[in-house]
Design a protein around this motif. Sequence first.
Motif: not given
Length: 109
Positions: A81-91
């Motif tokens: 979930a943390a990785e998802y939020l980080q990747m969403e922010m990066s995108l």
Amino acid sequence: MNVYDCAHQLARAIKDSDEYKRYNDIKTEISHNIEVKEMLDDFQKKQLDIQTQQLFGNEVEDEKMQQIQQLYQIIVKDPKAAEYLQMEMSLSKMMADIYGIIGEVIKIV
């Protein structure tokens, strides 16, 4: 090259980017974990509600802000979930940068 061809080329470049690929991969992984997916969906719904209120100049209740902060703290304990939020922010950052570049050229920003 016409504008529409450039737009399609940009769309392909975004789809081929590392940011998009990793975001899509982690999104697929998350979709198989119903509990984490529901938690993320709830968080994003509450986050959007707060952003909408702020956009319209409404004061956000402290209780809502605390609730979303607590929910965020719970969510980021799950590595996916943390990785998802980080990747969403990066995108999102990449897309904001692209909008900024286009806006500078046509003077809408």
